[in-house]
Design a protein around this motif. Sequence first.
Motif, mmCIF file in Angstrom:
data_model
loop_
_atom_site.group_PDB
_atom_site.id
_atom_site.type_symbol
_atom_site.label_atom_id
_atom_site.label_comp_id
_atom_site.label_asym_id
_atom_site.label_seq_id
_atom_site.Cartn_x
_atom_site.Cartn_y
_atom_site.Cartn_z
ATOM 1 N N THR A 105 -107.273 -3.550 -10.709
ATOM 2 C CA THR A 105 -107.325 -2.693 -11.919
ATOM 3 C C THR A 105 -105.705 -2.329 -12.199
ATOM 4 O OG1 THR A 105 -107.595 -0.909 -10.351
ATOM 5 C CG2 THR A 105 -109.526 -1.534 -11.307
ATOM 6 N N SER A 136 -101.460 -1.277 -17.958
ATOM 7 C CA SER A 136 -102.823 -0.946 -16.859
ATOM 8 C C SER A 136 -102.767 0.552 -16.816
ATOM 9 C CB SER A 136 -103.138 -1.815 -15.810
ATOM 10 O OG SER A 136 -103.096 -3.079 -16.269
ATOM 11 N N ASP A 187 -105.596 -0.723 -26.555
ATOM 12 C CA ASP A 187 -105.235 -2.036 -25.985
ATOM 13 C C ASP A 187 -104.553 -3.065 -27.290
ATOM 14 O OD1 ASP A 187 -105.808 -3.985 -23.857
ATOM 15 O OD2 ASP A 187 -106.721 -5.049 -25.366
ATOM 16 N N THR A 223 -105.128 -4.952 -14.940
ATOM 17 C CA THR A 223 -105.816 -5.258 -16.204
ATOM 18 C C THR A 223 -106.544 -3.979 -16.418
ATOM 19 O OG1 THR A 223 -107.503 -6.552 -14.848
ATOM 20 C CG2 THR A 223 -106.597 -7.524 -16.103
ATOM 21 N N GLY A 224 -106.037 -2.736 -15.745
ATOM 22 C CA GLY A 224 -106.597 -1.642 -16.155
ATOM 23 C C GLY A 224 -108.086 -1.312 -15.914
ATOM 24 N N ASP A 264 -103.785 2.563 -19.669
ATOM 25 C CA ASP A 264 -105.116 2.546 -20.098
ATOM 26 C C ASP A 264 -105.938 3.223 -19.252
ATOM 27 O OD1 ASP A 264 -107.640 0.845 -20.993
ATOM 28 O OD2 ASP A 264 -107.563 0.513 -18.957
ATOM 29 N N SER A 315 -110.358 -5.060 -17.245
ATOM 30 C CA SER A 315 -110.987 -5.298 -16.055
ATOM 31 C C SER A 315 -112.509 -5.732 -16.396
ATOM 32 C CB SER A 315 -110.751 -4.187 -14.646
ATOM 33 O OG SER A 315 -109.284 -4.294 -14.556
#
Length: 367
Positions: A267, A100, A86, A270-271, A103, A275
Motif C-alpha cells: 500500500t 499513495s 488518481d 500503490t495506495g 490516496d 492496490s
Amino acid sequence: MKITAVEAIPYAIPYRKPLRFASGEVSTAEHVLVRVHTDDGVVGIADAPPRPFTYGETQRSVVAAVTELFAPQVVGTRLVEREQVDARMSRTVGNPAAKSAVDMAIWDALGRTVGLPVTELLGGFTDRMRVSHMLGFDSPEAMVTEAQRVRQTYGIGTFKVKVGRNPYRLDVAVVRALREHLGDDVELYVDGNRGWSAADSARAMREMADLGLLFAEELCPADDVLGRHWLVQQCDVPFIADESAVTPADAVRELLAGSATALSIKTARTGFTRSARVHHLAESLGVESVMGNQIDSQLGTVCTVAFGAAFRLTAARAGELSNFLDMSDDLLTEPLQIREGVLTVRPGPGLGVEIDPDKLQRYRSDR
C-alpha cells in the motif's frame, strides 16, 4: 466532503539497529506524514516511506511532490472522487510513495466522514491478519537468534529471509540454519532484492529444495529479461514480483512475460485505490499475493493490515507487518500490539488511529 488542504510533514525516527538487504540499508525512518483536510473539519492521515534505492524518492522529493504538484490538483475535489484524484496525480510520472500517501489519507478521511473503517469500505473480509517478520542481513547465528526472539515474544510463525549476498557460503547457510532451529512448522521464504544472478539463484534454490520454502522473491534483476524468465520457469515455488511491479501495468507485464508467478502488494507504493487493482488482477489470474512491507512505520502498517484484511486473497497469507518493531519510537497515540502472531484492524472509523502531537513535534524535521 471537499478537500481543502493537503499537508506533507517530514519526520525522522531512528531504528534500534540498521536493517540491511541487497539493495540498501535503513538506519532512520525518514518518512513524511501526509494529512488531508476537508471542509467538514475531518483530517485523514497516511505515511509515505521514501525508498531512494528502490523507487528514487527521497523525503524532500516526497514533500515537494505532495505540496507543489498533488495538493493543487487535489484541493477542491470530493472525498468520493478518488478516481479523479488518481487521474490527476497520474499526470506526474513516478513518485509512488507520495501518490499513495495522498490516496490513503483520502480514504481515511472518507471513512472518518461516513463513520466506517477503511477495511469495510474496501471489502470487509476479516478484521485480522497473520504476521510475517522480515529478517535483514546478519550472521546465521544472529538471524536465528532474532527469529527465535520474535517467535517467542510475538508468536510469529512466518519469516521472510533477506538473501542476495554470497548464495553458497552465506545465504543458503542462513536459511538452512533457520529451518534447523525453528522446525518444520515455521513458514520461510526468501527475498533477494535482485542481489543474485539468474544462474546463482537457480543453484541456490536447488540447494534449498529440501527446506520447504513458501516463496522466492526478486532473486535476480528484472532487467535480465531472458535470465529472469529462465529462472522462473524452473522455480518450483511461486516467484514473487515486488519492486519489479511498482504499478498495476508492471504487474501485468511481469506475469504475462513469465517473469513472475505471484505478486507483492504494498500500500505504500500503490495506495488503496491502485492496490485494489493489483489485487483484482491477481485474483482474476489465480496467482498468489502477499502484503509486502516497505519498512513501514506503525501508521504504514495500519494501512497494510487494513487493506490485506479486506480481501480473502490477501488475508490468506501472513502479511509483512512487523518491521515497526525495529523503530525506537513511533507517532501513534496507541501503539500497535502483535499477539499470538496476529495483528488486528483498529476499530473505529477510517484507519482508527491518531497521531500524538507531542511526538510529531519532537520528531518532525522541518523546524
